[in-house]
Motif scaffolding. Structure first.
Motif, PDB file in Angstrom:
ATOM      1  N   ARG A  84      -3.568   3.346   6.716  1.00  0.00           N
ATOM      2  CA  ARG A  84      -3.025   2.520   7.806  1.00  0.00           C
ATOM      3  C   ARG A  84      -3.862   1.255   7.997  1.00  0.00           C
ATOM      4  O   ARG A  84      -3.320   0.160   8.184  1.00  0.00           O
ATOM      5  N   VAL A  85      -5.171   1.427   7.968  1.00  0.00           N
ATOM      6  CA  VAL A  85      -6.067   0.280   8.137  1.00  0.00           C
ATOM      7  C   VAL A  85      -5.858  -0.731   7.017  1.00  0.00           C
ATOM      8  O   VAL A  85      -5.817  -1.947   7.254  1.00  0.00           O
ATOM      9  N   GLU A  86      -5.696  -0.249   5.783  1.00  0.00           N
ATOM     10  CA  GLU A  86      -5.516  -1.149   4.644  1.00  0.00           C
ATOM     11  C   GLU A  86      -4.199  -1.910   4.737  1.00  0.00           C
ATOM     12  O   GLU A  86      -4.125  -3.103   4.401  1.00  0.00           O
ATOM     13  N   VAL A  87      -3.137  -1.233   5.203  1.00  0.00           N
ATOM     14  CA  VAL A  87      -1.840  -1.905   5.381  1.00  0.00           C
ATOM     15  C   VAL A  87      -1.977  -3.067   6.348  1.00  0.00           C
ATOM     16  O   VAL A  87      -1.543  -4.199   6.078  1.00  0.00           O
ATOM     17  N   VAL A  88      -2.581  -2.800   7.504  1.00  0.00           N
ATOM     18  CA  VAL A  88      -2.746  -3.834   8.528  1.00  0.00           C
ATOM     19  C   VAL A  88      -3.650  -4.957   8.020  1.00  0.00           C
ATOM     20  O   VAL A  88      -3.388  -6.145   8.250  1.00  0.00           O
ATOM     21  N   VAL A 127       0.840  -1.197   0.000  1.00  0.00           N
ATOM     22  CA  VAL A 127       0.000   0.000   0.000  1.00  0.00           C
ATOM     23  C   VAL A 127       0.877   1.249   0.000  1.00  0.00           C
ATOM     24  O   VAL A 127       1.798   1.379   0.814  1.00  0.00           O
ATOM     25  N   GLY A 128       0.590   2.184  -0.905  1.00  0.00           N
ATOM     26  CA  GLY A 128       1.321   3.444  -0.931  1.00  0.00           C
ATOM     27  C   GLY A 128       2.795   3.257  -1.259  1.00  0.00           C
ATOM     28  O   GLY A 128       3.183   2.360  -2.006  1.00  0.00           O
ATOM     29  N   GLN A 129       3.644   4.143  -0.698  1.00  0.00           N
ATOM     30  CA  GLN A 129       5.097   4.124  -0.906  1.00  0.00           C
ATOM     31  C   GLN A 129       5.432   4.078  -2.397  1.00  0.00           C
ATOM     32  O   GLN A 129       6.317   3.337  -2.834  1.00  0.00           O
ATOM     33  N   ASP A 130       4.744   4.895  -3.190  1.00  0.00           N
ATOM     34  CA  ASP A 130       4.907   4.857  -4.642  1.00  0.00           C
ATOM     35  C   ASP A 130       6.318   5.230  -5.084  1.00  0.00           C
ATOM     36  O   ASP A 130       6.843   4.653  -6.040  1.00  0.00           O
ATOM     37  N   GLU A 131       6.935   6.208  -4.418  1.00  0.00           N
ATOM     38  CA  GLU A 131       8.281   6.613  -4.808  1.00  0.00           C
ATOM     39  C   GLU A 131       9.270   5.469  -4.620  1.00  0.00           C
ATOM     40  O   GLU A 131      10.121   5.215  -5.474  1.00  0.00           O
ATOM     41  N   THR A 156       5.749   6.606   7.795  1.00  0.00           N
ATOM     42  CA  THR A 156       4.582   5.888   8.296  1.00  0.00           C
ATOM     43  C   THR A 156       3.322   6.581   7.787  1.00  0.00           C
ATOM     44  O   THR A 156       3.231   7.811   7.856  1.00  0.00           O
ATOM     45  N   PRO A 157       2.380   5.829   7.220  1.00  0.00           N
ATOM     46  CA  PRO A 157       1.159   6.458   6.693  1.00  0.00           C
ATOM     47  C   PRO A 157       0.469   7.321   7.748  1.00  0.00           C
ATOM     48  O   PRO A 157       0.333   6.912   8.903  1.00  0.00           O
ATOM     49  N   ASP A 158       0.023   8.506   7.327  1.00  0.00           N
ATOM     50  CA  ASP A 158      -0.666   9.405   8.255  1.00  0.00           C
ATOM     51  C   ASP A 158      -2.153   9.543   7.938  1.00  0.00           C
ATOM     52  O   ASP A 158      -2.846  10.372   8.524  1.00  0.00           O
ATOM     53  N   GLN A 159      -2.630   8.704   7.002  1.00  0.00           N
ATOM     54  CA  GLN A 159      -4.049   8.670   6.680  1.00  0.00           C
ATOM     55  C   GLN A 159      -4.665   7.412   7.287  1.00  0.00           C
ATOM     56  O   GLN A 159      -4.129   6.312   7.136  1.00  0.00           O
ATOM     57  N   LEU A 160      -5.780   7.586   7.971  1.00  0.00           N
ATOM     58  CA  LEU A 160      -6.414   6.468   8.679  1.00  0.00           C
ATOM     59  C   LEU A 160      -6.725   5.305   7.744  1.00  0.00           C
ATOM     60  O   LEU A 160      -6.416   4.144   8.047  1.00  0.00           O
ATOM     61  N   ALA A 161      -7.338   5.595   6.593  1.00  0.00           N
ATOM     62  CA  ALA A 161      -7.741   4.524   5.674  1.00  0.00           C
ATOM     63  C   ALA A 161      -6.533   3.742   5.178  1.00  0.00           C
ATOM     64  O   ALA A 161      -6.589   2.506   5.045  1.00  0.00           O
ATOM     65  N   LEU A 178      18.734   3.616  -2.116  1.00  0.00           N
ATOM     66  CA  LEU A 178      18.818   3.835  -0.674  1.00  0.00           C
ATOM     67  C   LEU A 178      17.437   4.259  -0.188  1.00  0.00           C
ATOM     68  O   LEU A 178      16.862   5.210  -0.708  1.00  0.00           O
ATOM     69  N   VAL A 179      16.915   3.527   0.802  1.00  0.00           N
ATOM     70  CA  VAL A 179      15.574   3.804   1.324  1.00  0.00           C
ATOM     71  C   VAL A 179      15.711   4.250   2.778  1.00  0.00           C
ATOM     72  O   VAL A 179      16.136   3.475   3.633  1.00  0.00           O
ATOM     73  N   LEU A 180      15.366   5.500   3.045  1.00  0.00           N
ATOM     74  CA  LEU A 180      15.499   6.059   4.380  1.00  0.00           C
ATOM     75  C   LEU A 180      14.129   6.361   4.960  1.00  0.00           C
ATOM     76  O   LEU A 180      13.258   6.896   4.261  1.00  0.00           O
ATOM     77  N   GLY A 181      13.942   6.017   6.228  1.00  0.00           N
ATOM     78  CA  GLY A 181      12.662   6.316   6.849  1.00  0.00           C
ATOM     79  C   GLY A 181      12.394   5.454   8.058  1.00  0.00           C
ATOM     80  O   GLY A 181      13.282   4.756   8.576  1.00  0.00           O
ATOM     81  N   ASP A 182      11.152   5.496   8.502  1.00  0.00           N
ATOM     82  CA  ASP A 182      10.747   4.809   9.724  1.00  0.00           C
ATOM     83  C   ASP A 182      10.833   3.295   9.568  1.00  0.00           C
ATOM     84  O   ASP A 182      10.736   2.753   8.464  1.00  0.00           O
ATOM     85  N   ARG A 183      10.984   2.631  10.689  1.00  0.00           N
ATOM     86  CA  ARG A 183      10.930   1.168  10.688  1.00  0.00           C
ATOM     87  C   ARG A 183       9.508   0.714  10.369  1.00  0.00           C
ATOM     88  O   ARG A 183       8.537   1.406  10.661  1.00  0.00           O
ATOM     89  N   GLY A 184       9.407  -0.488   9.803  1.00  0.00           N
ATOM     90  CA  GLY A 184       8.089  -1.074   9.566  1.00  0.00           C
ATOM     91  C   GLY A 184       7.290  -0.385   8.487  1.00  0.00           C
ATOM     92  O   GLY A 184       6.058  -0.356   8.538  1.00  0.00           O
TER      93      GLY A 184
END
Length: 341
Positions: free
Chosen positions: A215-219, A11-15, A208-213, A33-39
């Motif tokens: 985040r729910v879809e990822v989980v 889900v997402g992370q298009d770049e 980390t996704p900041d949109q509720l929908a 090189l991918v930089l960012g939050d864990r998970g």
């Protein structure tokens, strides 16, 4: 090998996904090189892509998976696997994805003397390391910014030459080690050495996704995958196949994509405006734009391709500017908006 989460189901992370696809289309770009939050799906994306790539031909019996169609890139062992004047036998193998753990020793990475054969048979034989296993595939390093300096030096040398040379313990071995280097890390835990940072063709940022929908879809998707991996993979098989066909077509189309002088001039002007060191940024920007055009089915590189790939190609090549508090991504975006109107 564990079943990989489908690439198309991320889900997402298009770049990040676009950058990894581009590096797979043209490995000469130099990795990602991918930089960012864990998970946030960094390792998931790499393994998912490798799983959907078509299998590759390798010389039968070769420990390094050499390409039978590329004589210049084959190892010395391949010559012993076939009589002179005959075509090497080949078989299909999956594209390798090799993890380089932070605690790996130098011997584990580059290879070393096979102690078991040396002690039992008195034979000096070479035991290939992780670089050999990664040949023609992906070498993935999690927390790459925490990698020990001596391993960083090794990777810089091999990434530049495409060959691993081992001279130790009476052994003299060289073998091809051409791979797409993918590193991930959290910038808050430490910075990369500039020499290694420059070896990555593209740099992407994940959050980390900041949109509720979202985040729910990822989980939801991850939970469905863990509950029944076969069923979830089958559900996304058609979409993965579509991406596979698109990637294979892009590889075929790549040599025919035209790069007008105007595109080269715009790329150079963008790098000059951002004061990037050397010309590696110019080369990477043009190569990545060409691979993106091939992926999209376009015959010519244009401003739209340069605009989309400028951030990943250039943001990690900028010098710090004490008079400009904007981050590197904002500086690239500002320059793109000024020059590629």
């Amino acid at each position: 090998m564990a079943q990989a989460f489908p690439f198309s189901a991320i889900v997402g992370q298009d770049e990040m996904k676009t950058a990894i696809l581009i590096a797979a289309i043209d490995p000469s770009i130099g990795g990602v090189l991918v930089l960012g939050d864990r998970g946030t799906g960094k390792s998931t994306a790499v393994r998912g892509l490798a799983a959907l790539l078509p299998k590759i031909k390798a010389v039968t019996g070769c420990r390094y998976g050499c390409d039978p169609a590329d004589g210049a890139a084959r190892c010395a062992d391949c010559a012993t696997l076939r009589p002179a004047g005959t075509v090497a036998k080949s078989h299909l193998i999956s594209v390798p994805v090799v993890d380089l753990p932070l605690g790996a020793t130098e011997d584990r990475v580059v290879g070393a003397l096979d102690l078991e054969r040396a002690l039992s048979q008195g034979v000096k034989a070479f035991e290939p390391g992780l670089l050999a296993q990664a040949n023609r595939g992906f070498l993935y390093i999690d927390e790459v910014n925490l990698l020990e300096d001596h391993l960083v030096d090794l990777l810089i040398d091999v990434a530049a030459s495409g060959e691993n040379v081992v001279e130790r313990e009476g052994l003299s071995v060289r073998h091809p080690a051409r791979f797409v280097l993918v590193g991930s890390g959290n910038p808050e835990e430490g910075e990369l050495r500039p020499q290694l940072l420059d070896r990555f063709g593209l740099s992407v940022e994940v959050k980390t996704p900041d949109q509720l929908a979202e985040r729910v879809e990822v989980v939801k998707r991850r939970d469905a995958f863990e509950q029944d991996r076969d069923a979830f993979t089958a559900q996304w098989k058609k979409e993965d196949e579509r991406i596979r066909r698109k990637l294979v077509a892009a590889r075929t189309r790549l040599p025919d994509v035209a790069i007008p002088d105007a595109a080269r001039e715009r790329a150079a002007a963008l790098c000059m405006a951002l004061s990037t060191d050397g010309l590696r940024g110019d080369l990477t920007l043009i190569r990545a734009a060409r691979a993106l055009a091939a992926l999209q089915g376009d015959a010519t590189v244009g401003d739209a391709h340069l605009r989309r790939i400028a951030g990943p190609a250039l943001r990690h090549r900028l010098r710090r500017n004490p008079l400009d508090n904007a981050g590197s991504s904002a500086r690239v975006e500002r320059a793109v908006n000024e020059l590629l109107k």
